[in-house]
Design a protein around this motif. Structure first.
Motif, PDB file in Angstrom:
ATOM      1  N   UNK A   1      47.195 -17.105  -3.642  1.00 14.28           N
ATOM      2  CA  UNK A   1      47.209 -18.570  -3.676  1.00 14.28           C
ATOM      3  C   UNK A   1      47.372 -19.150  -2.262  1.00 14.28           C
ATOM      4  N   UNK A   2      47.043 -18.365  -1.235  1.00 15.59           N
ATOM      5  CA  UNK A   2      47.162 -18.819   0.140  1.00 15.59           C
ATOM      6  C   UNK A   2      45.786 -19.139   0.727  1.00 15.59           C
ATOM      7  N   UNK A   3      45.709 -20.289   1.395  1.00 18.83           N
ATOM      8  CA  UNK A   3      44.522 -20.670   2.142  1.00 18.83           C
ATOM      9  C   UNK A   3      44.935 -20.806   3.608  1.00 18.83           C
ATOM     10  N   UNK A   4      43.971 -20.696   4.493  1.00 17.57           N
ATOM     11  CA  UNK A   4      44.269 -20.803   5.921  1.00 17.57           C
ATOM     12  C   UNK A   4      43.089 -21.493   6.597  1.00 17.57           C
ATOM     13  N   UNK A   5      43.385 -22.318   7.592  1.00 19.01           N
ATOM     14  CA  UNK A   5      42.345 -23.058   8.299  1.00 19.01           C
ATOM     15  C   UNK A   5      42.446 -22.761   9.791  1.00 19.01           C
ATOM     16  N   UNK A   6      41.275 -22.759  10.446  1.00 23.46           N
ATOM     17  CA  UNK A   6      41.230 -22.675  11.907  1.00 23.46           C
ATOM     18  C   UNK A   6      40.760 -24.024  12.434  1.00 23.46           C
ATOM     19  N   UNK A   7      41.607 -24.657  13.243  1.00 21.71           N
ATOM     20  CA  UNK A   7      41.260 -25.892  13.935  1.00 21.71           C
ATOM     21  C   UNK A   7      41.021 -25.531  15.397  1.00 21.71           C
ATOM     22  N   UNK A   8      39.815 -25.780  15.881  1.00 22.62           N
ATOM     23  CA  UNK A   8      39.479 -25.384  17.246  1.00 22.62           C
ATOM     24  C   UNK A   8      40.004 -26.429  18.239  1.00 22.62           C
ATOM     25  N   UNK A   9      41.294 -26.632  18.165  1.00 27.23           N
ATOM     26  CA  UNK A   9      41.980 -27.545  19.087  1.00 27.23           C
ATOM     27  C   UNK A   9      43.470 -27.333  18.928  1.00 27.23           C
ATOM     28  N   UNK A  10      44.227 -27.593  20.010  1.00 28.44           N
ATOM     29  CA  UNK A  10      45.683 -27.583  19.905  1.00 28.44           C
ATOM     30  C   UNK A  10      46.278 -28.889  20.416  1.00 28.44           C
ATOM     31  N   UNK A  11      45.425 -29.928  20.513  1.00 29.28           N
ATOM     32  CA  UNK A  11      45.899 -31.236  20.935  1.00 29.28           C
ATOM     33  C   UNK A  11      46.755 -31.850  19.826  1.00 29.28           C
ATOM     34  N   UNK A  12      47.902 -32.379  20.199  1.00 35.19           N
ATOM     35  CA  UNK A  12      48.890 -32.839  19.229  1.00 35.19           C
ATOM     36  C   UNK A  12      48.357 -33.819  18.200  1.00 35.19           C
ATOM     37  N   UNK A  13      47.650 -34.857  18.655  1.00 32.03           N
ATOM     38  CA  UNK A  13      47.180 -35.873  17.707  1.00 32.03           C
ATOM     39  C   UNK A  13      46.159 -35.316  16.729  1.00 32.03           C
ATOM     40  N   UNK A  14      45.270 -34.474  17.241  1.00 25.76           N
ATOM     41  CA  UNK A  14      44.257 -33.886  16.360  1.00 25.76           C
ATOM     42  C   UNK A  14      44.906 -32.968  15.338  1.00 25.76           C
ATOM     43  N   UNK A  15      45.874 -32.165  15.783  1.00 28.59           N
ATOM     44  CA  UNK A  15      46.572 -31.249  14.871  1.00 28.59           C
ATOM     45  C   UNK A  15      47.337 -32.037  13.821  1.00 28.59           C
ATOM     46  N   UNK A  16      48.033 -33.093  14.261  1.00 35.25           N
ATOM     47  CA  UNK A  16      48.824 -33.891  13.320  1.00 35.25           C
ATOM     48  C   UNK A  16      47.916 -34.569  12.283  1.00 35.25           C
ATOM     49  N   UNK A  17      46.793 -35.127  12.737  1.00 34.04           N
ATOM     50  CA  UNK A  17      45.858 -35.771  11.808  1.00 34.04           C
ATOM     51  C   UNK A  17      45.348 -34.771  10.772  1.00 34.04           C
ATOM     52  N   UNK A  18      45.023 -33.562  11.244  1.00 29.79           N
ATOM     53  CA  UNK A  18      44.531 -32.526  10.322  1.00 29.79           C
ATOM     54  C   UNK A  18      45.616 -32.117   9.329  1.00 29.79           C
ATOM     55  N   UNK A  19      46.866 -32.028   9.802  1.00 31.16           N
ATOM     56  CA  UNK A  19      47.972 -31.665   8.911  1.00 31.16           C
ATOM     57  C   UNK A  19      48.131 -32.695   7.801  1.00 31.16           C
ATOM     58  N   UNK A  20      48.038 -33.990   8.160  1.00 30.60           N
ATOM     59  CA  UNK A  20      48.141 -35.025   7.126  1.00 30.60           C
ATOM     60  C   UNK A  20      46.969 -34.942   6.147  1.00 30.60           C
ATOM     61  N   UNK A  21      45.775 -34.606   6.660  1.00 31.60           N
ATOM     62  CA  UNK A  21      44.628 -34.431   5.761  1.00 31.60           C
ATOM     63  C   UNK A  21      44.882 -33.289   4.768  1.00 31.60           C
ATOM     64  N   UNK A  22      45.472 -32.201   5.270  1.00 31.49           N
ATOM     65  CA  UNK A  22      45.779 -31.064   4.387  1.00 31.49           C
ATOM     66  C   UNK A  22      46.776 -31.475   3.306  1.00 31.49           C
TER      67      UNK A  22
END
Length: 555
Positions: A471-492
């Protein structure tokens, strides 16, 4: 952040499993929309029994999509102690107190009816009750004296199955029933021996699985003489304490017995059981649901008459008939025969002419390909296509269709080798085992597919979702910029805000999310995954259904 210890996690999960087992449910009562009719089905057994699934299919087919159907399972085949009944009562009483009263309750088999009669005033006051699958005729008749109770009696026909056994084996000298000491077994034992006087030339005997150890049980079954009519009634346990599902019972009996096995219900036919005059569990559920539906539509409950003759048909397995050399000519007229071999012409009568035309057309195409020297090119293309399909299959999850763990590891290793900053986002469905245990594995698969579909909608040039494991999923975000990571986390996290549809009903599914970045947190691939996993388990430990960043180990 301290690393979550596996032992603590295991103990927490164990406590959750015990609570789920004690409450004995598959699905908590649903909250119906205003004005929507609701029916509760209480089964004496568990969803694992094929008869129960047939009953539910019949109930659901009759009620349709406009009436909400909820389930409760007593699981008395495995545990029938007073403590288990009390735990079931406590859990059900609590759940019923949290929702509006049901319009009707359907009771599956004897234990559920006895439970409802004992607690009618406390749990089901004023609610019409309709039973099906009840073997104890005396209990059913007495219950039906209550104006709020009716149903359909499960009257297994011992007589018709003995007659069928004599048709199959005219030289039979004894009839043996496979029984246990369960509630169903006791009721059917009484009924079985009542026919001894009717057949004075037959010796009546039984194999009581509750009294025999596994070895002795196998011995008894394997040494039955050829002049035996063997009827499998019920087998849920043996004297060694082994608890059997219906499929396990059928497998053991058919493996050991050297004579055909008759049965009085339709479950198991096609899995080694010869068949018999069987009660249709599907139709029994359908009849009970029809009664409940009539009350919902305005028919007074006290006008619903008790059905004393259960729906029965003759059904046999042709493969077992052939195995024992039994002629089909001895079967009663109208017998439903499954697995019967049919000739090629019978199978294809309606398509023979179009088929011949198609074959002729294919031959012309093949000749043209041969003459034009295209056959090799076509074959090479097919091989290449097959190679691509196999390659794609090796990198995609079969259930959800998204990339799998192998593809994830390859993509992540490549990004790290190229020193491209990226972020790993680990998602784990909260209480997924509870979904499987309460709603069934089909619902669990539906939850996985829907989570994957929602993650797929988020996919972009820099974001790719994968199914990691279970039941585990994993995503690769090709960025480590804070705002982009945070936005993606909220989308998840938004993936879990909308309701899921499991087994046709809306359900709340939540997920815990952990985040770790390369090279900010680590430049090691394996450690990066571990850190994301640590962050995710931190969320699980602190309330679930949220996300957290890996913060490094605390001293």
């Amino acid at each position: 952040m301290k690393k979550i210890r596996e032992g603590v996690l295991f103990k927490s999960l164990l406590r959750i499993c015990i609570l789920v087992l004690f409450f004995g449910v598959i699905g908590f009562p649903s909250q119906a929309a205003e004005g929507e009719s609701r029916v509760l089905f209480i089964s004496s057994y568990s969803y694992a029994w094929d008869q129960v699934r047939m009953q539910i299919d019949g109930i659901r087919a009759e009620l349709g999509d406009d009436i909400v159907l909820d389930y409760e399972f007593m699981d008395t085949k495995r545990v029938a102690t007073e403590e288990a009944i009390q735990l079931f009562y406590d859990g059900l009483a609590y759940r019923l107190s949290m929702v509006e009263p049901y319009d009707a309750v359907i009771l599956g088999d004897d234990a559920a009816l006895k439970f409802a009669l004992e607690y009618q005033d406390e749990l089901f006051k004023g609610i019409p009750l309709f039973f099906e699958g009840v073997n104890d005729e005396e209990l059913a008749m007495k219950a039906a004296e209550n104006p709020l109770i009716s149903g359909v009696i499960e009257k297994l026909s011992v007589e018709k199955n003995i007659e069928l056994g004599l048709m199959i084996n005219p030289d039979a000298k004894r009839v043996v029933a496979i029984l246990d000491d369960s509630i169903t077994g006791e009721a059917e034992r009484k009924r079985f021996y009542k026919y001894a006087e009717q057949y004075p030339d037959l010796e009546f005997d039984e194999i009581n699985t509750s009294k025999l150890r596994t070895f002795s049980l196998r011995y008894e079954l394997g040494n039955l003489p050829k002049d035996t009519i063997l009827i499998y009634v019920v087998m849920t346990e043996d004297a060694d304490g082994r608890i059997y599902t219906n499929n396990q019972s059928i497998q053991l009996i058919t493996e050991c017995a050297k004579v055909p096995v008759l049965r009085m219900v339709d479950g198991g036919i096609g899995e080694g059981i010869l068949g018999g005059n069987v009660v249709s569990m599907y139709k029994s559920g359908e009849i009970a649901a029809k009664m409940a539906k009539a009350v919902i539509n305005g028919t007074p409950a006290d006008s619903i008459e008790l059905v004393t003759e259960s729906p029965q048909i003759y059904r046999v397995d042709a493969l077992v008939m052939e195995r024992f050399g039994i002629s089909f000519s001895v079967l009663p007229e109208g017998t439903d025969i499954i697995n019967k071999k049919v000739s090629f012409f019978e199978r294809n009568r309606e398509v023979m002419i179009p088929g011949c035309i198609l074959i002729a057309g294919l031959m012309v195409v093949m000749i043209w390909v041969f003459v034009d020297n295209q056959r090799r090119r076509v074959l090479m293309k097919e091989l290449e296509d097959a190679r691509k399909i196999l390659e794609s299959a090796s990198q995609h999850d079969f259930l959800t269709g998204i990339p799998n763990r192998n593809k994830f590891m390859g993509d992540l290793n490549r990004l790290v080798e190229e020193k491209r900053p990226c972020t790993v986002i680990m998602i784990d469905i909260d209480d997924f085992k509870n979904i499987n245990d309460t709603l069934g594995h089909t619902a669990g698969d539906e939850a996985l597919v829907q989570v994957a579909a929602r993650l797929k909608e988020m996919e972009s040039q820099i974001l790719t979702p994968y199914r990691y494991a279970g039941d585990e999923f994993i995503l690769i975000l090709q960025s480590n910029q804070g705002k982009i990571v945070e936005k993606t986390a909220y989308q998840c996290r938004q993936v879990f805000t909308k309701p899921f549809v499991l087994n046709g009903n809306k359900a709340k599914v939540c997920g815990s999310i952990g985040i770790a970045s390369y090279p900010k947190d680590t430049d090691n691939v394996e450690q990066l995954i571990v850190y994301a996993d640590d962050a995710m388990y931190h969320v699980k430990k602190n309330g679930k259904n949220d996300f957290a960043y890996y913060c490094g180990k605390e001293e």
